[in-house]
Design an enzyme around this catalytic site. Structure first.
Site, short mmCIF file in Angstrom:
data_model
loop_
_atom_site.label_atom_id
_atom_site.label_comp_id
_atom_site.label_asym_id
_atom_site.label_seq_id
_atom_site.Cartn_x
_atom_site.Cartn_y
_atom_site.Cartn_z
CB CYS A 1 86.73 55.67 -75.21
SG CYS A 1 88.34 56.14 -75.84
CB CYS B 1 87.60 53.59 -79.54
SG CYS B 1 88.48 52.71 -78.24
CD GLU B 2 92.33 48.29 -81.79
OE1 GLU B 2 93.26 47.86 -81.10
OE2 GLU B 2 92.32 48.24 -83.03
CG HIS B 3 90.90 49.67 -76.81
ND1 HIS B 3 91.80 50.71 -76.76
CD2 HIS B 3 91.60 48.61 -77.28
CE1 HIS B 3 92.98 50.31 -77.18
NE2 HIS B 3 92.89 49.03 -77.50
CG HIS B 4 86.04 51.61 -74.66
ND1 HIS B 4 87.25 52.26 -74.73
CD2 HIS B 4 86.04 50.96 -73.47
CE1 HIS B 4 87.95 52.03 -73.63
NE2 HIS B 4 87.24 51.24 -72.84
CD GLN C 1 94.79 60.51 -82.49
OE1 GLN C 1 93.85 60.59 -81.72
NE2 GLN C 1 95.60 61.52 -82.72
CG HIS D 1 90.30 59.28 -78.68
ND1 HIS D 1 90.67 58.06 -79.22
CD2 HIS D 1 91.17 60.19 -79.20
CE1 HIS D 1 91.69 58.22 -80.03
NE2 HIS D 1 92.02 59.51 -80.03
#
Length: 207
Positions: free
Chosen positions: A168, A97-100, A138, A166
């Site tokens: 996250c 995940c590019e956020h976490h 995704q 996910h």
């Protein structure tokens, strides 16, 4: 051809725009994170951890150094008039995940309608890995796979479905274990003809 050149130009610009740190700088960053987490990077069990993490990241994010054009560039025209969908389903992938920066674990189902040529089945699996081994959402990876298939192969249609868990959502935040996210993208005939979409979904679910 113009679209393929555009993809290559965009990849080249992205590569030039990013100044990659040295191995030593990357290892120092991992050491800093260990300290921030509250552990001692000098204790025996963590002495080699920065080096191991950097080595593993080279593999986990190797997709940045690979080209979809190289993978899908070799095709075969001896198809004996085959005109129906080619489906490769249940392709496992592991992304982040590019956020976490925590794992996304899932499987991809990819179909295309050939237009006089086909690509090796293993190449489709490699394409999934190229985009999977990058920081992703995704939604993005679904669109990227479909765009690459459509732009490079020029088939009559492309269908992509991704099902993923996910971490996250499971490991942090709302901690909802067992939830699965499904995304789809359709191109060409698959986008224009609902019957082809139904055909794709039926093949994915019942074959």
């Amino acid at each position: 051809m113009d679209a393929i050149l555009t993809l290559r130009d965009n990849s080249a610009r992205q590569a030039k725009a990013i100044a990659r740190p040295t191995q030593q700088e990357a290892e120092a960053a991992v050491r800093t994170l260990l300290l921030w987490a509250g552990d001692d990077p000098d204790r025996e069990g963590l002495l080699e951890t920065p080096k191991r993490v950097v080595k593993s990241y080279k593999e986990l994010f190797s997709g940045y150094g690979e080209s979809p054009e190289d993978v899908l560039g070799t095709t075969f025209e001896e198809v004996s008039g085959f005109n129906d969908p080619v489906l490769v389903k249940d392709i496992p992938f592991y992304s982040h995940c590019e956020h976490h920066m925590v794992p996304i674990i899932g499987k991809a189902h990819i179909a295309y309608l050939p237009d006089g040529k086909v690509v090796g089945l293993s190449k489709i699996g490699r394409l999934v890995d190229i985009f999977g081994r990058r920081l992703q959402t995704q939604e993005s990876i679904t669109a990227q796979i479909a765009d690459a298939m459509d732009t490079i192969l020029r088939p009559r249609g492309v269908a992509v479905m991704i099902e993923a868990d996910h971490m996250c959502m499971s490991m942090r935040g709302i901690r909802k274990q067992g939830s699965t996210t499904i995304t789809t993208t359709f191109k060409g005939t698959f986008q224009e003809d609902v019957n082809e979409q139904v055909r794709f979904m039926t093949m994915v679910r019942h074959t």
